[in-house]
Write an enzyme that holds these catalytic residues in place. Structure first.
Site, short mmCIF file in Angstrom:
data_model
loop_
_atom_site.label_atom_id
_atom_site.label_comp_id
_atom_site.label_asym_id
_atom_site.label_seq_id
_atom_site.Cartn_x
_atom_site.Cartn_y
_atom_site.Cartn_z
N ASN A 46 -4.42 5.10 2.84
CA ASN A 46 -3.70 3.89 3.75
C ASN A 46 -4.07 2.48 3.12
O ASN A 46 -4.82 2.33 1.90
CB ASN A 46 -4.32 4.18 4.97
CG ASN A 46 -3.17 3.71 6.07
OD1 ASN A 46 -2.50 2.67 5.85
ND2 ASN A 46 -3.08 4.62 7.05
N SER A 71 -5.30 4.07 9.87
CA SER A 71 -4.56 2.74 10.19
C SER A 71 -5.82 1.75 10.62
O SER A 71 -6.54 2.12 11.40
CB SER A 71 -3.60 2.54 11.01
OG SER A 71 -3.35 1.17 11.57
N ASN A 85 -0.32 -6.14 6.39
CA ASN A 85 0.33 -5.81 7.47
C ASN A 85 -0.41 -5.66 8.62
O ASN A 85 -1.76 -4.82 8.56
CB ASN A 85 1.44 -4.76 7.63
CG ASN A 85 0.75 -3.34 7.72
OD1 ASN A 85 0.71 -2.98 8.88
ND2 ASN A 85 0.51 -2.57 6.71
N LYS A 104 -4.50 11.82 6.26
CA LYS A 104 -4.48 10.44 5.67
C LYS A 104 -5.58 9.61 6.03
O LYS A 104 -5.70 9.49 7.10
CB LYS A 104 -3.07 9.70 6.06
CG LYS A 104 -3.13 8.37 5.10
CD LYS A 104 -1.51 8.00 4.96
CE LYS A 104 -1.08 6.54 4.62
NZ LYS A 104 0.15 6.30 4.65
N PHE A 143 1.13 0.12 14.79
CA PHE A 143 1.86 1.59 15.35
C PHE A 143 3.13 1.00 16.37
O PHE A 143 3.26 1.45 17.36
CB PHE A 143 1.03 2.24 16.16
CG PHE A 143 0.25 2.92 15.18
CD1 PHE A 143 0.18 3.19 13.75
CD2 PHE A 143 -0.86 4.07 15.70
CE1 PHE A 143 -0.60 3.83 12.89
CE2 PHE A 143 -1.81 4.69 14.71
CZ PHE A 143 -1.70 4.68 13.64
N ASN A 152 -5.23 -1.07 12.01
CA ASN A 152 -4.75 -1.96 13.11
C ASN A 152 -4.65 -1.34 14.38
O ASN A 152 -4.01 -1.98 15.27
CB ASN A 152 -3.09 -2.37 12.45
CG ASN A 152 -3.19 -2.95 11.23
OD1 ASN A 152 -4.07 -3.96 10.85
ND2 ASN A 152 -2.22 -2.51 10.35
N THR A 153 -5.34 -0.23 14.56
CA THR A 153 -5.64 0.23 15.83
C THR A 153 -6.96 0.34 16.08
O THR A 153 -7.72 1.23 15.53
CB THR A 153 -4.80 1.70 16.09
OG1 THR A 153 -3.44 1.54 15.93
CG2 THR A 153 -5.25 2.35 17.48
C1 LIG Z 1 4.36 -2.70 6.69
C2 LIG Z 1 3.39 -1.44 6.60
C3 LIG Z 1 3.33 -0.63 7.46
C4 LIG Z 1 2.82 0.44 7.34
N1 LIG Z 1 2.73 1.35 8.43
C5 LIG Z 1 2.18 2.78 8.10
C6 LIG Z 1 2.02 3.69 9.41
O1 LIG Z 1 2.72 3.50 10.26
N2 LIG Z 1 1.34 4.86 8.94
C7 LIG Z 1 0.76 4.95 7.87
O2 LIG Z 1 0.18 6.24 7.78
N3 LIG Z 1 0.84 4.37 6.73
C8 LIG Z 1 1.67 3.08 7.12
N4 LIG Z 1 1.31 2.27 5.95
C9 LIG Z 1 0.74 2.38 4.64
C10 LIG Z 1 1.52 2.83 3.69
O3 LIG Z 1 2.15 4.40 4.08
C11 LIG Z 1 0.76 3.27 2.50
O4 LIG Z 1 -0.55 4.00 2.51
C12 LIG Z 1 0.08 1.98 1.72
O5 LIG Z 1 1.11 0.86 1.94
C13 LIG Z 1 -0.21 1.88 0.29
O6 LIG Z 1 1.10 2.37 -0.61
P1 LIG Z 1 1.77 1.05 -1.08
O7 LIG Z 1 0.83 0.22 -1.98
O8 LIG Z 1 2.74 1.82 -2.18
O9 LIG Z 1 2.28 0.37 -0.07
C14 LIG Z 1 2.16 0.85 6.16
C15 LIG Z 1 2.25 0.20 4.90
C16 LIG Z 1 3.05 -1.23 5.18
C17 LIG Z 1 3.02 -2.17 4.15
#
Ligand SMILES: Cc1cc2nc3c(=O)[nH]c(=O)nc-3n(C[C@H](O)[C@H](O)[C@H](O)COP(=O)(O)O)c2cc1C
Length: 369
Positions: A255, A180, A118, A226, A122, A182-183
């Protein structure tokens, strides 16, 4: 005989399978709409087995399995998600001002890799809307709020302070997200000096909030940090030092990653953060590294690639008191939560642990780098 809870779970999983036929972001939007409806219709989940209970940073979690940030950016459905059996739900990331995020497409399923990439950036409706949503909640489950900075902000640390003051009073804990990918530039806040300043401002904002209105709503809310999985061992040393000195209560590891291990899916080269199965090993290794450095000083939350009770158990043995997941939910549907809790109990029983707390950090050596 199928128990009502299981048949409900199967129906939900069938719904999730249908949603997976839609483009990823459309499916996500539809999921939020359905979750809101389900939240009104679903009964409260059955009480959790007491062996799953965890006490961490002053909160009593009925089970250690949480929903990770990113699923419910605007805190629209935390109560509904709690009804699927999560022990806690983290909403956000929320920024002070609303922002649209990156152009679409920005969310990619990597089915063959059980992963997602992704680059949402934000996208959220801003802190005032999130605060109003949290204030209007009816449920009693534990809800954390994850905060960040606007992409075009000239004072990123000020953005965190703003979000903290607006959102801490209406959440059970606050996560400071500096990870993140992405910022642009956000991950730079993980450097020793920047992080020291940021966490200092967070703890001061907390003290000020409490001094001004020492009520239950503004109670000293736990602060978690985080971090990214793409940090070397020296950076982990520095972060551990800063965290230990800061007075915050927890660390979320991790993350999404900007690394690209070999992937089979056609979207594997897309830019953004990779989550899901390929993240499991590196994030668990990093969790164990942080457990070695911080043992007991703060609570660790393990995230990255959890798709089963065995995965959750591995994170707990690596040092996590709590775990979170997101990507596997998109592939398996909400029935996964019940399944993970059942498997986790079986793992504990097999290895002779009386409860989750006994197992925390007992396998650190097996996963260290
Ligand atoms: C579509 C998407 C959006 C995410 N947006 C955020 C976010 O806004 N803030 C954040 O701290 N982590 C975000 N994450 C990261 C997740 O909270 C998590 O740390 C990461 O996906 C690893 O866990 P997973 O493998 O179970 O998905 C996002 C993950 C995905 C897949």
């Amino acid at each position: 005989m199928i128990r009502p809870e299981e048949s409900r779970s199967r129906m939900l999983d069938l719904g999730a399978a249908l949603l997976r036929q839609l483009p990823a972001e459309t499916a996500h939007r539809a999921t939020l709409v359905l979750a809101r409806a389900a939240g009104r219709l679903l009964p409260e989940p059955a009480p959790d087995d007491p062996r799953l209970a965890v006490e961490a940073f002053g909160l009593n979690f009925p089970n250690p399995v949480g929903l990770a940030a990113g699923f419910d950016k605007d805190a629209q459905v935390p109560d509904a998600m709690a009804k699927f059996g999560f022990g806690f739900v983290e909403c956000g990331t929320v920024t002070p001002r609303p922002q649209a995020g990156n152009p679409r497409p920005r969310l990619f399923r990597l089915r063959q890799d059980a992963a997602v990439i992704n680059r949402m950036g934000f996208n959220n409706s801003g802190s005032t809307i999130a605060a109003a949503n949290l204030r209007a909640r009816r449920g009693h489950g534990i809800v954390g709020i994850n905060i960040g900075a606007n992409k075009d902000s000239s004072d990123r640390i000020g953005d965190y302070a703003w979000c903290f003051s607006e959102l801490a009073p209406v959440a059970d804990y606050v996560t400071v997200n500096v990870s993140s990918p992405n910022t642009p530039g956000l991950r730079g806040l993980q450097n020793r000096d920047e992080l020291t300043r940021l966490l200092g401002i967070m703890t001061n904002a907390r003290a000020k909030l409490y001094d001004d209105t020492p009520s239950a709503r503004t109670m000293r809310k736990p602060i978690l940090l985080k971090i990214a999985p793409d940090l070397d061992l020296h950076a982990l040393d520095e972060i551990a030092d800063v965290v230990r000195a800061s007075g915050i209560e927890g660390l979320i590891v991790s993350n999404t990653t900007i690394a690209r291990p070999p992937l089979r899916s056609r979207h594997g080269d897309e830019a953004g953060g990779l989550s899901g199965r390929p993240l499991f090993e590196p994030s668990t290794r990093m969790l164990a590294e942080m457990h070695m450095r911080l043992k007991g000083a703060v609570t660790l939350v393990g995230v990255g690639g959890i798709a089963s009770g065995q995965d959750a158990y591995a994170k707990i043995r690596a040092g996590a008191s709590l775990v979170q997941l997101y990507t596997a939910l998109a592939f398996h549907g909400p029935g996964l939560v019940t399944c993970i809790k059942r498997e986790l109990l079986a793992c504990l029983q097999r290895d002779g642990f009386a409860n989750v707390c006994e197992a925390i950090g007992t396998g650190e050596d097996q996963v260290k780098a």
